[in-house]
Enzyme design. Sequence first.
Site, PDB file in Angstrom:
ATOM      1  N   GLU A 240       0.717  -1.050  -0.195  1.00 45.66           N
ATOM      2  CA  GLU A 240      -0.010   0.034  -0.024  1.00 45.66           C
ATOM      3  C   GLU A 240       0.748   1.211   0.070  1.00 45.66           C
ATOM      4  OE1 GLU A 240      -4.142   1.814   2.343  1.00 45.66           O
ATOM      5  OE2 GLU A 240      -2.802   0.100   3.068  1.00 45.66           O
TER       6      GLU A 240
ATOM      7  N   GLN B  30       2.171  -5.966   6.015  1.00 43.73           N
ATOM      8  CA  GLN B  30       2.280  -5.693   4.586  1.00 43.73           C
ATOM      9  C   GLN B  30       3.688  -6.110   3.940  1.00 43.73           C
ATOM     10  OE1 GLN B  30       1.282  -1.655   3.440  1.00 43.73           O
ATOM     11  NE2 GLN B  30      -0.704  -1.656   4.274  1.00 43.73           N
TER      12      GLN B  30
ATOM     13  N   TYR C  42      -7.077  -8.363  12.065  1.00 48.83           N
ATOM     14  CA  TYR C  42      -5.641  -8.176  12.389  1.00 48.83           C
ATOM     15  C   TYR C  42      -5.565  -8.846  13.886  1.00 48.83           C
ATOM     16  CZ  TYR C  42      -4.509  -4.944   8.516  1.00 48.83           C
ATOM     17  OH  TYR C  42      -4.341  -4.614   7.365  1.00 48.83           O
TER      18      TYR C  42
ATOM     19  N   ASN D 294     -12.555  -0.977  -0.923  1.00 52.22           N
ATOM     20  CA  ASN D 294     -11.774  -1.422   0.136  1.00 52.22           C
ATOM     21  C   ASN D 294     -12.524  -1.375   1.664  1.00 52.22           C
ATOM     22  OD1 ASN D 294      -9.547  -2.587   1.741  1.00 52.22           O
ATOM     23  ND2 ASN D 294      -9.539  -0.494   2.459  1.00 52.22           N
ATOM     24  N   GLU D 295     -12.761  -2.061   2.369  1.00 54.62           N
ATOM     25  CA  GLU D 295     -13.464  -1.901   3.672  1.00 54.62           C
ATOM     26  C   GLU D 295     -14.452  -0.831   3.845  1.00 54.62           C
ATOM     27  OE1 GLU D 295     -10.522  -0.911   6.754  1.00 54.62           O
ATOM     28  OE2 GLU D 295      -9.556  -2.772   6.629  1.00 54.62           O
TER      29      GLU D 295
ATOM     30  N   GLU E 295      -6.532  -8.703   4.105  1.00 57.04           N
ATOM     31  CA  GLU E 295      -5.713  -8.110   5.017  1.00 57.04           C
ATOM     32  C   GLU E 295      -5.783  -8.970   6.085  1.00 57.04           C
ATOM     33  OE1 GLU E 295      -6.120  -3.916   5.690  1.00 57.04           O
ATOM     34  OE2 GLU E 295      -6.793  -3.564   3.532  1.00 57.04           O
TER      35      GLU E 295
END
Length: 516
Positions: A48, A368, A262, A195-196, A319
């Site tokens: 990103e 990432q 996460y 995204n999201e 992610e």
Amino acid sequence: MNPIKRGVFALCMLASGGVFAADPVSLTIDTAKPGAIINKDVYGQFAEHLGTGIYEGIWVGPKSKTPNTKGWRNDVVGALKDIKVPLVRWPGGCFADEYHWRDGIGPREKRPVKVNTNWGGVDESNAVGTHEFFDLVDLLGADAYVNGNLGTGSAQEMSEWVEYMTSDSKSTLANMRRKNGRDKPFKVAYFAVGNEAWGCGGNMSPQYYSDLYKQVETFLRAPKQYRPKIIASGGNDNDVAWSDVLSKELKKQTDGISFHYYTIPTGKWDVKGASTSFQENEWISTLSNTLRMESHIQKNTAAMDKHDPEKKLGLFVDEWGTWYDVEKGTNPGFLFQQNTLRDAVVAALNFNIFHAHADRVRMTNIAQMVNVLQAMILTDKDKMILTPTYYAYQMYVPFQNATSLPVSLQNNPDYSVGNVKIPEISASAARGTDGKLYVALVNTNPNQPADVALNIPGQAVKAVKGRVLTAAAMDAHNTFAAPQAIKPAPFSAAAGADGKLTVKVPAKAVIVVAVE
């Protein structure tokens, strides 16, 4: 003897010291019932426009004194090629929903400079755009996953970007691509619509997003041979409403639904926990929290199974990874954190979970690739170090496109601290594309080694050979002063006189072996 090898040797000797009163853990692998293929894209990466994740970390520009190819650092690209990166997701993340693709084409010196409002408020030069990204994936031999802008973009903007990248016609956009240096269409493996959407991508409801998705997807036209798989932006953590609604509403217009999770040691976003110098209570809380990936996948899969029992749609965990408090003295918006043995164990535990759900989980992207969150590589100007997570990916390369095999564990004790407990051993097995049987083992206990007896019905096991990743300290990590403080060491074990083979797994270790 090299001090690293000496330390690992000592740990392995401890593991084989016969100090256990209990029977060994029994691992049974059923080779007669092969499961789904573990898609290579399960080992995908994420890059990103965030901090030094791209600029400085891997992109230095073609005029840089740092050795590079088309602006991309040779050392970083070489290291990533060594772990056979199959797929790269770009340009975000939250950044994707503020990214306008036309800002990143044409002469770099004429591209507009914007402000990266999501990550640090720094200038975004747009030096890395569509053509530069495809240069990177070509150098890596990887596939491209492009994330479209739904938040501040439009159906027209995404439609035109897909045409620019994939059209083999003589249209104005296709000719613009040719003028900018690319004659043939780019090969886009995946294209995501936003995204999201539940958060930074627009704070939408699943139903509202599904309506927007239907509109956008209608206009994402590409020649059949160049058409990417289209991905819908899904939910996170325990929110299965997104997978439920989207698999019902979009099952004829999407190839899959994304999901984000996460791992945070404390479970609290305001104070997440440190990446190093942590105590054992945060070692186990981190591993316990990352193991929740199993239930998250189960719940989302169950929701999708109601509307897609044939499992035509993929669940794409695009992610995932550890998220700690940023390192002191760094820009909070750059999300720079150290990477330790704990992170390698987290990665391996997730790999084993993904393998077990290979029928539905067909792509994931760790967050990432370089310098951000659970990175493979950390850089400082011309210096580069490989992280323990990098080595976990390297060890698991044989599982790319391998055929998953059912495994069962008996007599697997719990590892516990206080009121938190988790299984001590995690395991996975697969038949590699080379025909070999591969086994992965993780010992979550940082204090005790474990014996694992290997049982493959109908097959005599003579030996196993591979590598082990472990260290004396829970937070062992590489630094620019000590770049090889932790790395894998050779590992092997042979059957005893009774014909049985027991693998001695050191404490806090990841092992991947081929069975002979």
